[in-house]
Design an enzyme around this catalytic site. Structure first.
Site, PDB file in Angstrom:
ATOM      1  N   GLN A 111       0.829  -1.203   0.000  1.00  0.00           N
ATOM      2  CA  GLN A 111       0.000   0.000   0.000  1.00  0.00           C
ATOM      3  C   GLN A 111       0.869   1.261   0.000  1.00  0.00           C
ATOM      4  O   GLN A 111       0.353   2.356  -0.141  1.00  0.00           O
ATOM      5  CB  GLN A 111      -0.894   0.013   1.246  1.00  0.00           C
ATOM      6  CG  GLN A 111      -1.883  -1.144   1.314  1.00  0.00           C
ATOM      7  CD  GLN A 111      -2.582  -1.211   2.666  1.00  0.00           C
ATOM      8  OE1 GLN A 111      -2.287  -2.058   3.492  1.00  0.00           O
ATOM      9  NE2 GLN A 111      -3.513  -0.302   2.898  1.00  0.00           N
ATOM     10  N   HIS A 117      -1.092   1.408  -4.491  1.00  0.00           N
ATOM     11  CA  HIS A 117      -1.425   2.816  -4.270  1.00  0.00           C
ATOM     12  C   HIS A 117      -0.500   3.736  -5.061  1.00  0.00           C
ATOM     13  O   HIS A 117      -0.394   4.923  -4.767  1.00  0.00           O
ATOM     14  CB  HIS A 117      -1.369   3.161  -2.780  1.00  0.00           C
ATOM     15  CG  HIS A 117      -2.560   2.658  -2.020  1.00  0.00           C
ATOM     16  ND1 HIS A 117      -2.604   2.602  -0.640  1.00  0.00           N
ATOM     17  CD2 HIS A 117      -3.752   2.175  -2.438  1.00  0.00           C
ATOM     18  CE1 HIS A 117      -3.763   2.116  -0.249  1.00  0.00           C
ATOM     19  NE2 HIS A 117      -4.480   1.849  -1.327  1.00  0.00           N
TER      20      HIS A 117
END
Length: 429
Positions: free
Chosen positions: A94, A112
């Site tokens: 992430q 991300h």
């Protein structure tokens, strides 16, 4: 945790902000996290980029610089080493800090995005470095723009953005391994963010390393609370201990004694729980045939005297597991004489699923020759193991698909101009 990892070839890793806090990067959702100080929608969303660019860059530039100046910590470095040495598989992160790559990892899905570059959101052709972006902001060009007039946006996923290709690529690859008993380890993530927290549901086994509770704790087989760096050091130390105190070396590409044993364990557990099945005696004998085949393989494992300490540990510890089940089968009068089991077909399925994963990976937009080579080596190693088991046993092995697959893999190695000695690789399991 280590014993579990050794039973699951190359478990996947999912990391969150918690693994990078030891590198000086703040997390987002803890009591002292960034979102306690800055409203993410007002300052870190697509809405903010268009409607509040001053706030986006006022709060964003200091954070972006802090991220870019950070160095990988022991958590990143050990994960990179263990991935390179074939203990762990792909890393899904992430984080946008590129610290996994800086720590040595080769196979990372950045779901991300990242902070290495910024791209024009209009023409999508202009790509600049973050330093170039910072210079434009320092020159009071807010928002910074491309020559076409479009806004230059850091290649991170903001609130309101769609998920990047890495997200879909990771999902497709995970699902290609359906016939493989798989495991994921989440590290430093609260697992509150959707759709990221759906990844663990794609796996058979979940382990969690985190300082605080997560919303998936009740689904995990193993939970270790603490800092990522300290726990990864202990995991590595345990692996070194099992390697007779010697430094870790790469496992052979097609090395999967744990997986072979879990096939037997799964078949045996299914047999015991379904006590009123048709042809129960025949099923018992088939599982017994599989167990004896795998046991014979482990007792006659190629080049056993040259195996590293941890390879020998994996083979011997699985022999102990098989002996326990074998004793139970003997008590139930299992008899494998002249019986073909499920194992040849099971390995056939594993080989096919890994070939499917190879094809899926080669179609990904950012596929790397180094990873393609690793996937090829793994499949070729499995084929070598399959053929060695045929030599050891009189069961019926289906060889036509293996030869056909081998030819297809050769075409892929030629396409990517990979330097692989296929004959040597076939024997490196």
């Amino acid at each position: 945790m280590v014993d579990k990892v050794l039973m699951h070839p190359r478990p996947w890793i999912l990391t969150g902000a918690g693994i990078s806090t030891e590198s000086g990067i703040p997390d987002f959702r803890s009591a002292d996290g960034l979102w306690e100080k800055v409203d993410p929608i007002e300052n870190f969303s697509t809405w903010a980029l268009y409607n509040n660019p001053e706030g986006f860059y006022t709060h964003g530039i200091p954070l972006f610089k802090q991220v870019l100046e950070a160095n990988p910590n022991l958590g990143h470095i050990i994960l990179g080493e263990l991935q390179t040495k074939r203990f762990f598989g792909p890393i899904i992160t992430q984080n946008v800090d590129s610290l996994h790559q800086k720590g040595g990892a080769k196979w990372v899905y950045e779901i991300h995005g990242h902070l290495r570059t910024a791209t024009c959101i209009s023409c999508h052709k202009t790509v600049v470095t973050l330093d170039e972006l910072f210079k434009l902001v320092e020159d009071k060009e807010i928002p910074p723009k491309c020559q076409c007039g479009g806004i230059l946006k850091p290649d991170v996923i903001l609130f309101g953005d769609t998920m990047p290709e890495d997200f879909q690529d990771a999902i497709r690859l995970i699902r290609s391994y359906r016939t493989t008993d798989n495991m994921i380890i989440t590290i430093g993530s609260s697992l509150t963010v959707s759709p990221i927290n759906t990844f663990p549901s794609e796996f058979d086994s979940l382990a969690i390393i985190n300082k605080s509770v997560t919303i998936l704790d009740r689904d995990a087989e193993i939970i270790i609370k603490g800092s990522a760096g300290a726990i990864m050091q202990k995991i590595r130390a345990r692996l070194v201990e099992l390697n007779n105190g010697e430094e870790l070396v790469s496992l052979p590409a097609g090395f999967l004694p744990g997986r072979l044993t879990t096939i037997i364990l799964d078949l045996w557990e299914s047999f015991l729980t379904k006590k009123k099945t048709f042809n129960r005696g025949e099923q018992l004998n088939k599982i017994m045939a599989d167990l004896l085949l795998v046991e014979k393989l482990f007792l006659n494992y190629p080049r056993m005297d040259k195996r590293s300490g941890i390879e020998k540990y994996m083979i011997n510890s699985n022999l102990i597991k098989l002996q326990k089940i074998k004793n139970e089968m003997i008590e139930m009068r299992g008899n494998a004489k002249n019986t073909n089991g499920y194992m040849p077909r099971s390995i056939n399925d594993i080989i096919n699923s890994h070939y499917k994963a190879l094809i899926i990976y080669t179609r990904q937009y950012n596929s790397e020759p180094e990873i393609v080579k690793e996937l090829v080596l793994q499949i070729v190693g499995f084929i070598g193991l399959y053929k060695h088991m045929e030599i050891l046993d009189m069961q019926e092995f289906e060889n036509s698909f293996v030869d056909e697959l081998y030819d297809k893999i050769l075409k892929i190695t030629n396409k990517y101009e990979l330097d692989i000695d296929m004959v040597k690789a076939l024997d490196n399991y």
